[in-house]
Design a protein around this motif. Structure first.
Motif, PDB file in Angstrom:
ATOM      1  N   ARG A  29       0.850  -1.048   0.109  1.00  0.00           N
ATOM      2  CA  ARG A  29       0.131  -0.290   0.124  1.00  0.00           C
ATOM      3  C   ARG A  29       0.984   1.177   0.053  1.00  0.00           C
ATOM      4  NH1 ARG A  29      -1.579  -3.412   4.050  1.00  0.00           N
ATOM      5  NH2 ARG A  29      -4.037  -3.961   4.091  1.00  0.00           N
ATOM      6  N   THR A  30       0.294   2.287  -0.334  1.00  0.00           N
ATOM      7  CA  THR A  30       1.129   3.586  -0.224  1.00  0.00           C
ATOM      8  C   THR A  30       0.772   4.186   1.122  1.00  0.00           C
ATOM      9  OG1 THR A  30      -0.846   5.059  -0.965  1.00  0.00           O
ATOM     10  CG2 THR A  30       0.632   4.231  -2.623  1.00  0.00           C
ATOM     11  N   THR A  31       1.555   4.933   1.841  1.00  0.00           N
ATOM     12  CA  THR A  31       1.407   5.656   2.825  1.00  0.00           C
ATOM     13  C   THR A  31      -0.125   6.326   3.176  1.00  0.00           C
ATOM     14  OG1 THR A  31       3.786   5.706   3.130  1.00  0.00           O
ATOM     15  CG2 THR A  31       2.340   6.857   4.828  1.00  0.00           C
ATOM     16  N   SER A  32      -0.474   7.009   2.079  1.00  0.00           N
ATOM     17  CA  SER A  32      -1.849   7.687   2.061  1.00  0.00           C
ATOM     18  C   SER A  32      -2.946   6.571   2.045  1.00  0.00           C
ATOM     19  CB  SER A  32      -1.905   8.625   0.898  1.00  0.00           C
ATOM     20  OG  SER A  32      -1.109   9.537   1.003  1.00  0.00           O
ATOM     21  N   GLU A  33      -2.636   5.142   1.632  1.00  0.00           N
ATOM     22  CA  GLU A  33      -3.867   4.340   1.455  1.00  0.00           C
ATOM     23  C   GLU A  33      -3.628   3.729   2.972  1.00  0.00           C
ATOM     24  OE1 GLU A  33      -3.538   2.929  -3.227  1.00  0.00           O
ATOM     25  OE2 GLU A  33      -2.359   1.988  -1.747  1.00  0.00           O
ATOM     26  N   PHE A  34      -2.530   3.648   3.488  1.00  0.00           N
ATOM     27  CA  PHE A  34      -2.635   2.847   4.915  1.00  0.00           C
ATOM     28  C   PHE A  34      -3.330   4.002   6.059  1.00  0.00           C
ATOM     29  CE2 PHE A  34      -0.102   3.365   9.087  1.00  0.00           C
ATOM     30  CZ  PHE A  34      -0.449   2.262   9.656  1.00  0.00           C
ATOM     31  N   VAL A  35      -3.252   5.397   5.672  1.00  0.00           N
ATOM     32  CA  VAL A  35      -3.834   6.492   6.859  1.00  0.00           C
ATOM     33  C   VAL A  35      -5.164   6.209   6.505  1.00  0.00           C
ATOM     34  CG1 VAL A  35      -4.120   8.687   7.199  1.00  0.00           C
ATOM     35  CG2 VAL A  35      -1.802   7.800   6.500  1.00  0.00           C
ATOM     36  N   ARG A  36      -5.761   6.141   5.079  1.00  0.00           N
ATOM     37  CA  ARG A  36      -7.104   5.936   4.822  1.00  0.00           C
ATOM     38  C   ARG A  36      -7.747   4.806   5.498  1.00  0.00           C
ATOM     39  NH1 ARG A  36      -5.458   7.854  -0.424  1.00  0.00           N
ATOM     40  NH2 ARG A  36      -5.902   9.925  -0.781  1.00  0.00           N
ATOM     41  N   GLU A  37      -7.110   3.548   5.184  1.00  0.00           N
ATOM     42  CA  GLU A  37      -7.665   2.383   5.649  1.00  0.00           C
ATOM     43  C   GLU A  37      -7.893   1.912   6.756  1.00  0.00           C
ATOM     44  OE1 GLU A  37      -6.915  -2.327   4.674  1.00  0.00           O
ATOM     45  OE2 GLU A  37      -5.897  -1.032   3.273  1.00  0.00           O
ATOM     46  N   PHE A  38      -6.781   2.445   7.795  1.00  0.00           N
ATOM     47  CA  PHE A  38      -6.804   2.201   8.980  1.00  0.00           C
ATOM     48  C   PHE A  38      -7.085   3.460  10.159  1.00  0.00           C
ATOM     49  CE2 PHE A  38      -4.397  -1.053   7.147  1.00  0.00           C
ATOM     50  CZ  PHE A  38      -4.672  -2.350   7.637  1.00  0.00           C
ATOM     51  N   GLY A  39      -7.408   4.701   9.402  1.00  0.00           N
ATOM     52  CA  GLY A  39      -7.864   5.600  10.193  1.00  0.00           C
ATOM     53  C   GLY A  39      -6.738   6.212  11.220  1.00  0.00           C
ATOM     54  N   VAL A  40      -5.582   6.107  10.868  1.00  0.00           N
ATOM     55  CA  VAL A  40      -4.413   6.590  11.686  1.00  0.00           C
ATOM     56  C   VAL A  40      -4.297   8.264  11.335  1.00  0.00           C
ATOM     57  CG1 VAL A  40      -3.133   4.349  11.639  1.00  0.00           C
ATOM     58  CG2 VAL A  40      -2.727   6.245  10.137  1.00  0.00           C
ATOM     59  N   LYS A  41      -3.624   8.742  12.079  1.00  0.00           N
ATOM     60  CA  LYS A  41      -3.510  10.372  12.066  1.00  0.00           C
ATOM     61  C   LYS A  41      -2.162  10.698  11.545  1.00  0.00           C
ATOM     62  CE  LYS A  41      -7.514  11.282  13.751  1.00  0.00           C
ATOM     63  NZ  LYS A  41      -8.671  11.902  13.138  1.00  0.00           N
ATOM     64  N   LEU A  42      -1.201   9.829  11.575  1.00  0.00           N
ATOM     65  CA  LEU A  42       0.270  10.102  11.330  1.00  0.00           C
ATOM     66  C   LEU A  42       0.652   8.986  10.786  1.00  0.00           C
ATOM     67  CD1 LEU A  42       2.518  12.574  10.941  1.00  0.00           C
ATOM     68  CD2 LEU A  42       3.288  11.484  13.222  1.00  0.00           C
ATOM     69  N   ALA A  43       1.470   8.762   9.754  1.00  0.00           N
ATOM     70  CA  ALA A  43       2.205   7.653   9.286  1.00  0.00           C
ATOM     71  C   ALA A  43       3.378   8.067   8.464  1.00  0.00           C
ATOM     72  CB  ALA A  43       1.311   7.008   8.319  1.00  0.00           C
ATOM     73  N   ILE A  44       4.423   6.800   8.354  1.00  0.00           N
ATOM     74  CA  ILE A  44       5.578   6.957   7.674  1.00  0.00           C
ATOM     75  C   ILE A  44       5.659   5.605   6.970  1.00  0.00           C
ATOM     76  CG2 ILE A  44       6.949   8.897   8.757  1.00  0.00           C
ATOM     77  CD1 ILE A  44       8.416   6.617  10.258  1.00  0.00           C
ATOM     78  N   ASN A  45       6.459   5.481   5.701  1.00  0.00           N
ATOM     79  CA  ASN A  45       6.878   4.126   5.547  1.00  0.00           C
ATOM     80  C   ASN A  45       7.560   3.385   6.437  1.00  0.00           C
ATOM     81  OD1 ASN A  45       8.820   6.162   4.737  1.00  0.00           O
ATOM     82  ND2 ASN A  45      10.062   4.341   4.130  1.00  0.00           N
ATOM     83  N   GLY A  46       7.969   2.170   6.317  1.00  0.00           N
ATOM     84  CA  GLY A  46       8.345   1.466   7.237  1.00  0.00           C
ATOM     85  C   GLY A  46       9.322   0.433   6.868  1.00  0.00           C
ATOM     86  N   SER A  47       9.324  -0.997   7.046  1.00  0.00           N
ATOM     87  CA  SER A  47      10.598  -1.843   6.892  1.00  0.00           C
ATOM     88  C   SER A  47      11.072  -1.856   5.303  1.00  0.00           C
ATOM     89  CB  SER A  47      10.251  -3.082   7.127  1.00  0.00           C
ATOM     90  OG  SER A  47       9.845  -3.131   8.569  1.00  0.00           O
ATOM     91  N   PHE A  48      11.994  -2.239   4.976  1.00  0.00           N
ATOM     92  CA  PHE A  48      12.479  -2.865   3.770  1.00  0.00           C
ATOM     93  C   PHE A  48      11.817  -4.091   3.130  1.00  0.00           C
ATOM     94  CE2 PHE A  48      16.007  -0.327   5.478  1.00  0.00           C
ATOM     95  CZ  PHE A  48      16.539   0.274   4.360  1.00  0.00           C
ATOM     96  N   PHE A  49      11.413  -4.406   2.114  1.00  0.00           N
ATOM     97  CA  PHE A  49      10.644  -5.453   1.500  1.00  0.00           C
ATOM     98  C   PHE A  49      11.142  -5.805   0.165  1.00  0.00           C
ATOM     99  CE2 PHE A  49       9.184  -1.136  -0.347  1.00  0.00           C
ATOM    100  CZ  PHE A  49       8.852  -1.580  -1.595  1.00  0.00           C
ATOM    101  N   TYR A  50      10.514  -6.893  -0.274  1.00  0.00           N
ATOM    102  CA  TYR A  50      10.859  -7.589  -1.284  1.00  0.00           C
ATOM    103  C   TYR A  50       9.632  -8.236  -1.999  1.00  0.00           C
ATOM    104  CZ  TYR A  50      10.837 -11.666   1.558  1.00  0.00           C
ATOM    105  OH  TYR A  50      10.453 -12.552   2.548  1.00  0.00           O
ATOM    106  N   PRO A  51       9.588  -8.710  -3.253  1.00  0.00           N
ATOM    107  CA  PRO A  51      10.720  -8.046  -4.383  1.00  0.00           C
ATOM    108  C   PRO A  51      10.189  -6.662  -4.915  1.00  0.00           C
ATOM    109  CG  PRO A  51       8.770  -9.100  -5.272  1.00  0.00           C
ATOM    110  CD  PRO A  51       8.503  -9.369  -3.877  1.00  0.00           C
ATOM    111  N   PHE A  52      11.153  -5.909  -5.265  1.00  0.00           N
ATOM    112  CA  PHE A  52      11.006  -4.596  -5.993  1.00  0.00           C
ATOM    113  C   PHE A  52      11.516  -4.440  -7.221  1.00  0.00           C
ATOM    114  CE2 PHE A  52      12.482  -0.182  -6.356  1.00  0.00           C
ATOM    115  CZ  PHE A  52      11.369   0.539  -6.327  1.00  0.00           C
ATOM    116  N   GLU A  53      10.757  -3.883  -8.195  1.00  0.00           N
ATOM    117  CA  GLU A  53      11.694  -3.798  -9.530  1.00  0.00           C
ATOM    118  C   GLU A  53      10.836  -2.635 -10.191  1.00  0.00           C
ATOM    119  OE1 GLU A  53      12.515  -6.643 -13.249  1.00  0.00           O
ATOM    120  OE2 GLU A  53      10.780  -6.973 -12.204  1.00  0.00           O
ATOM    121  N   VAL A  54      11.678  -1.837 -10.857  1.00  0.00           N
ATOM    122  CA  VAL A  54      11.252  -0.824 -11.851  1.00  0.00           C
ATOM    123  C   VAL A  54      11.895  -0.961 -13.037  1.00  0.00           C
ATOM    124  CG1 VAL A  54      11.325   1.845 -11.993  1.00  0.00           C
ATOM    125  CG2 VAL A  54      10.938   0.846  -9.858  1.00  0.00           C
ATOM    126  N   LYS A  55      11.062  -1.326 -13.983  1.00  0.00           N
ATOM    127  CA  LYS A  55      11.378  -1.422 -15.420  1.00  0.00           C
ATOM    128  C   LYS A  55      11.271   0.117 -16.033  1.00  0.00           C
ATOM    129  CE  LYS A  55      11.022  -6.170 -15.914  1.00  0.00           C
ATOM    130  NZ  LYS A  55       9.996  -7.292 -16.871  1.00  0.00           N
TER     131      LYS A  55
END
Length: 296
Positions: free
Chosen positions: A94-120
């Motif tokens: 999810r994007t950080t904005s999607e996380f805020v909307r879905e879970f009703g939080v007031k403040l949020a940042i991105n978190g852990s490293f994750f995988y897979p990730f690819e940009v072509k």
């Protein structure tokens, strides 16, 4: 007849020019929509102070700091809940904005490293919203571990009491309610930790970090914008360490950065406080593995 074709050719060139100017116009609008390079201090919520730092040396920089006092703020932390499936992945991106909307939080940042990730290309990216990803290191949401301990990924842990710890290991204490892994411990006992060398450490990139005071009740969030010439070009990890030492923090942990670095607030309307850049597109948010949020 010749004049007719000539006129058609001019119309074609004008039409082509207009079509080619549209992407440039959109890009210019995005550049002008970024937060102004003007220092700012604002109380977002009781016990939650936002500060925008604007620097010109050693390069143009815009740095976003949020300080949360767990003694006075009525907000509780929340790590994105996991959803492990037989595919071996723990969560849907999810994007950080999607996380805020879905879970009703007031403040949020991105978190852990994750995988897979690819940009072509800007149009061929993995993950997009809803794509399945794995979390690098331990992740705990609402007392439930959904990503197991993985060596080399140190953690930030919010305990059942209103206190957080960065234990210096890759596993949270048993009474952890919310836990999230990062990549590198930057500050330990108030001192910068010696780092390895290489482009990841020494290059100027967007960065996200979280830090604590010695009591574990003062939370410091830092998001550094980067990859945006003349606006904010990013920081190296040693430079980020130096800033954290100036803030007087006791411990600090580097989280996923680059195009993932995003800071969002809902007060009550959703606002992106920084200038994320994903696939070189200003203000485009990256879908990431998990997030750290704070809610009422």
């Amino acid at each position: 007849m010749a004049s007719h074709y000539k006129r058609l050719g001019k119309i074609g060139l004008i039409t082509l020019g207009l079509l080619l100017s549209i992407p440039g116009g959109i890009y210019l609008i995005l550049l002008l929509s970024r937060p102004a390079r003007i220092p700012q201090v604002q109380e977002l919520f009781p016990g939650v102070i936002y500060t925008r730092l604007v620097l010109s040396n050693p390069r143009p920089l815009v740095i976003h700091q949020v300080k949360i006092d767990l003694n006075t703020a009525s907000m509780q932390p929340l790590v994105t809940p996991g959803d492990p499936q037989p595919d071996g992945m723990e969560i849907s991106a999810r994007t950080t904005s999607e996380f805020v909307r879905e879970f009703g939080v007031k403040l949020a940042i991105n978190g852990s490293f994750f995988y897979p990730f690819e940009v072509k290309s800007p149009w061929q990216v993995y993950p997009e919203g809803g794509d399945r990803v794995g979390i690098s290191g331990q992740a705990i949401a609402n007392g439930i571990e959904y990503s197991p301990v993985n060596g080399g990924w140190p953690v930030l842990c919010f305990l059942s009491s209103p206190r957080a710890v960065i234990p210096g290991s890759d596993a949270c204490p048993p009474d952890t309610q919310q836990g999230i892994a990062g990549g590198t411990i930057l500050i330990w006992d108030g001192e910068a930790v010696p780092l390895s060398s290489g482009s990841f450490y020494d290059g100027a990139y967007p960065r996200t970090a979280i830090a604590l005071d010695a009591s574990g009740t003062q939370i410091f969030i830092l998001v550094v914008d980067g990859r945006q010439r003349f606006y904010s070009e990013g920081m190296s990890l040693p430079e980020l360490q130096a800033l954290l030492v100036e803030l007087g923090v006791d411990t600090a942990l580097n989280l996923d950065g680059g195009g993932s670095s995003t800071l969002v607030v809902a007060d009550p309307h959703l606002r992106v406080l920084n200038a994320p850049i994903h696939t070189r597109v200003p203000l485009r948010q990256r879908a990431v593995g998990n997030h750290l949020g704070f809610k009422d």
